[in-house]
Design a protein around this motif. Structure first.
Motif, short mmCIF file in Angstrom:
data_model
loop_
_atom_site.label_atom_id
_atom_site.label_comp_id
_atom_site.label_asym_id
_atom_site.label_seq_id
_atom_site.Cartn_x
_atom_site.Cartn_y
_atom_site.Cartn_z
N ASP A 59 16.33 -17.34 -19.91
CA ASP A 59 16.20 -18.63 -19.27
C ASP A 59 16.95 -18.60 -17.94
OD1 ASP A 59 15.81 -21.25 -18.62
OD2 ASP A 59 16.94 -22.09 -20.30
N ASP A 60 16.24 -18.79 -16.83
CA ASP A 60 16.86 -18.72 -15.51
C ASP A 60 17.89 -19.82 -15.27
OD1 ASP A 60 15.71 -16.44 -14.54
OD2 ASP A 60 13.95 -17.47 -13.72
N ASP A 61 17.77 -20.93 -15.97
CA ASP A 61 18.67 -22.05 -15.74
C ASP A 61 20.07 -21.82 -16.32
OD1 ASP A 61 16.61 -23.36 -14.48
OD2 ASP A 61 15.99 -24.44 -16.29
N LEU A 62 20.20 -20.91 -17.29
CA LEU A 62 21.48 -20.67 -17.94
C LEU A 62 22.19 -19.49 -17.31
CD1 LEU A 62 20.30 -21.07 -21.62
CD2 LEU A 62 21.56 -22.72 -20.27
N PRO A 63 23.53 -19.48 -17.36
CA PRO A 63 24.27 -18.33 -16.84
C PRO A 63 23.91 -17.05 -17.60
CG PRO A 63 25.76 -20.15 -17.26
CD PRO A 63 24.41 -20.54 -17.81
N GLY A 64 23.68 -15.98 -16.88
CA GLY A 64 23.32 -14.71 -17.51
C GLY A 64 21.97 -14.75 -18.18
N GLY A 65 21.14 -15.71 -17.83
CA GLY A 65 19.82 -15.83 -18.42
C GLY A 65 19.85 -16.27 -19.87
N GLY A 66 20.99 -16.76 -20.35
CA GLY A 66 21.09 -17.22 -21.73
C GLY A 66 21.26 -16.08 -22.72
N GLN A 67 21.52 -14.87 -22.23
CA GLN A 67 21.63 -13.71 -23.11
C GLN A 67 23.01 -13.57 -23.73
OE1 GLN A 67 18.85 -11.66 -23.75
NE2 GLN A 67 17.95 -13.44 -22.74
N PHE A 68 24.03 -14.12 -23.10
CA PHE A 68 25.41 -13.96 -23.58
C PHE A 68 25.93 -15.34 -23.97
CE2 PHE A 68 24.48 -10.93 -20.21
CZ PHE A 68 24.52 -9.75 -20.95
N PHE A 69 25.80 -15.66 -25.25
CA PHE A 69 26.10 -16.99 -25.77
C PHE A 69 27.14 -16.88 -26.87
CE2 PHE A 69 25.10 -20.50 -28.75
CZ PHE A 69 25.34 -21.56 -27.92
N CYS A 70 28.17 -17.70 -26.80
CA CYS A 70 29.18 -17.77 -27.86
C CYS A 70 28.85 -18.98 -28.72
CB CYS A 70 30.57 -17.91 -27.24
SG CYS A 70 31.87 -18.14 -28.45
N TRP A 71 28.41 -18.76 -29.96
CA TRP A 71 27.98 -19.88 -30.78
C TRP A 71 29.15 -20.68 -31.33
CZ3 TRP A 71 29.49 -19.99 -35.83
CH2 TRP A 71 29.88 -18.79 -36.40
N GLU A 72 30.35 -20.08 -31.41
CA GLU A 72 31.51 -20.82 -31.91
C GLU A 72 31.93 -21.94 -30.95
OE1 GLU A 72 31.44 -17.48 -31.76
OE2 GLU A 72 32.04 -16.67 -33.70
N THR A 73 31.90 -21.62 -29.65
CA THR A 73 32.29 -22.63 -28.67
C THR A 73 31.10 -23.24 -27.96
OG1 THR A 73 32.60 -20.88 -27.04
CG2 THR A 73 34.55 -21.62 -28.24
N SER A 74 29.91 -22.73 -28.23
CA SER A 74 28.66 -23.24 -27.66
C SER A 74 28.67 -23.14 -26.14
CB SER A 74 28.44 -24.68 -28.12
OG SER A 74 27.24 -25.17 -27.62
N ARG A 75 29.02 -21.95 -25.63
CA ARG A 75 29.07 -21.71 -24.19
C ARG A 75 28.27 -20.47 -23.82
NH1 ARG A 75 35.16 -21.63 -22.30
NH2 ARG A 75 34.11 -21.09 -20.38
N HIS A 76 27.68 -20.51 -22.63
CA HIS A 76 26.93 -19.38 -22.09
C HIS A 76 27.80 -18.66 -21.07
CE1 HIS A 76 23.00 -20.37 -23.82
NE2 HIS A 76 23.39 -21.62 -23.68
N PHE A 77 27.66 -17.33 -21.00
CA PHE A 77 28.44 -16.53 -20.06
C PHE A 77 27.51 -15.67 -19.22
CE2 PHE A 77 31.31 -17.63 -23.46
CZ PHE A 77 32.43 -18.04 -22.76
N PRO A 78 27.95 -15.33 -17.99
CA PRO A 78 27.07 -14.57 -17.09
C PRO A 78 26.89 -13.11 -17.47
CG PRO A 78 29.13 -15.08 -16.01
CD PRO A 78 29.14 -15.80 -17.32
N ASP A 79 27.90 -12.50 -18.14
CA ASP A 79 27.76 -11.10 -18.52
C ASP A 79 28.57 -10.81 -19.79
OD1 ASP A 79 30.26 -11.34 -17.47
OD2 ASP A 79 30.06 -9.76 -15.97
N LEU A 80 28.41 -9.60 -20.31
CA LEU A 80 29.05 -9.23 -21.57
C LEU A 80 30.56 -9.14 -21.43
CD1 LEU A 80 28.52 -8.42 -24.47
CD2 LEU A 80 28.36 -6.05 -23.72
N LYS A 81 31.05 -8.72 -20.28
CA LYS A 81 32.50 -8.61 -20.09
C LYS A 81 33.17 -9.97 -20.18
CE LYS A 81 36.07 -6.89 -16.96
NZ LYS A 81 37.01 -7.78 -17.54
N SER A 82 32.59 -10.99 -19.56
CA SER A 82 33.20 -12.31 -19.62
C SER A 82 33.12 -12.88 -21.03
CB SER A 82 32.55 -13.25 -18.61
OG SER A 82 31.18 -13.36 -18.86
N LEU A 83 32.08 -12.52 -21.78
CA LEU A 83 31.98 -12.97 -23.18
C LEU A 83 33.06 -12.31 -24.03
CD1 LEU A 83 30.54 -14.49 -25.46
CD2 LEU A 83 28.99 -12.55 -25.66
N THR A 84 33.27 -11.00 -23.86
CA THR A 84 34.31 -10.33 -24.64
C THR A 84 35.71 -10.80 -24.24
OG1 THR A 84 34.23 -8.47 -23.10
CG2 THR A 84 32.96 -8.26 -25.13
N ASP A 85 35.91 -11.11 -22.95
CA ASP A 85 37.20 -11.67 -22.52
C ASP A 85 37.41 -13.05 -23.14
OD1 ASP A 85 37.69 -9.43 -21.04
OD2 ASP A 85 37.13 -10.33 -19.11
#
Length: 126
Positions: A59-85
């Motif tokens: 999805d172009d509207d979401l950060p990182g195309g919606g591919q990196f999503f944390c379901w516990e906090t319900s947040r989208h991230f632009p890349d895998l590094k920011s998700l792991t951080d």
């Protein structure tokens, strides 16, 4: 001196009710019971990895195309590094701990009455 609008003092909006309400509800995350219901539904369907909770469609509207999503906090991230951080932060760990706790049932406290305590200093009638 300039004739433009004057800058407001810090804290000038502290008493404005509309401003407070907008700030409180703008970036509201999912409630714990909503997340717990999603987890229960995912486990009932047999999905152990909980991948149904994260959006896998691009999805172009979401950060990182919606591919990196944390379901516990319900947040989208632009890349895998920011998700792991994010998963190393105190906020994330606190939220996971809250989700793992037993779901609160409001019917549990139904019928309980308030305890009447004796007066703290006794009756001083003379």
């Amino acid at each position: 001196m300039g004739n433009g609008p004057k800058q407001k003092k810090p804290g000038a909006r502290s008493k404005i009710k509309k401003y407070k309400r907008a700030c409180l509800t703008k970036n509201r995350s999912k409630d714990l019971d909503q997340i717990q219901d999603e987890v229960i539904a995912a486990k009932a369907s047999g999905d152990v990895t909980l991948s149904t909770l994260s959006s896998v469609e691009f999805d172009d509207d979401l950060p990182g195309g919606g591919q990196f999503f944390c379901w516990e906090t319900s947040r989208h991230f632009p890349d895998l590094k920011s998700l792991t951080d994010h998963k190393k932060t105190r906020e994330y760990k606190r939220r996971v701990k809250q989700i793992k706790e037993e779901k609160y049932d409001p019917d549990w406290a139904a019928g309980l009455t308030k305890e009447k305590l004796p007066p703290a200093h006794g009756d001083k009638k003379k």
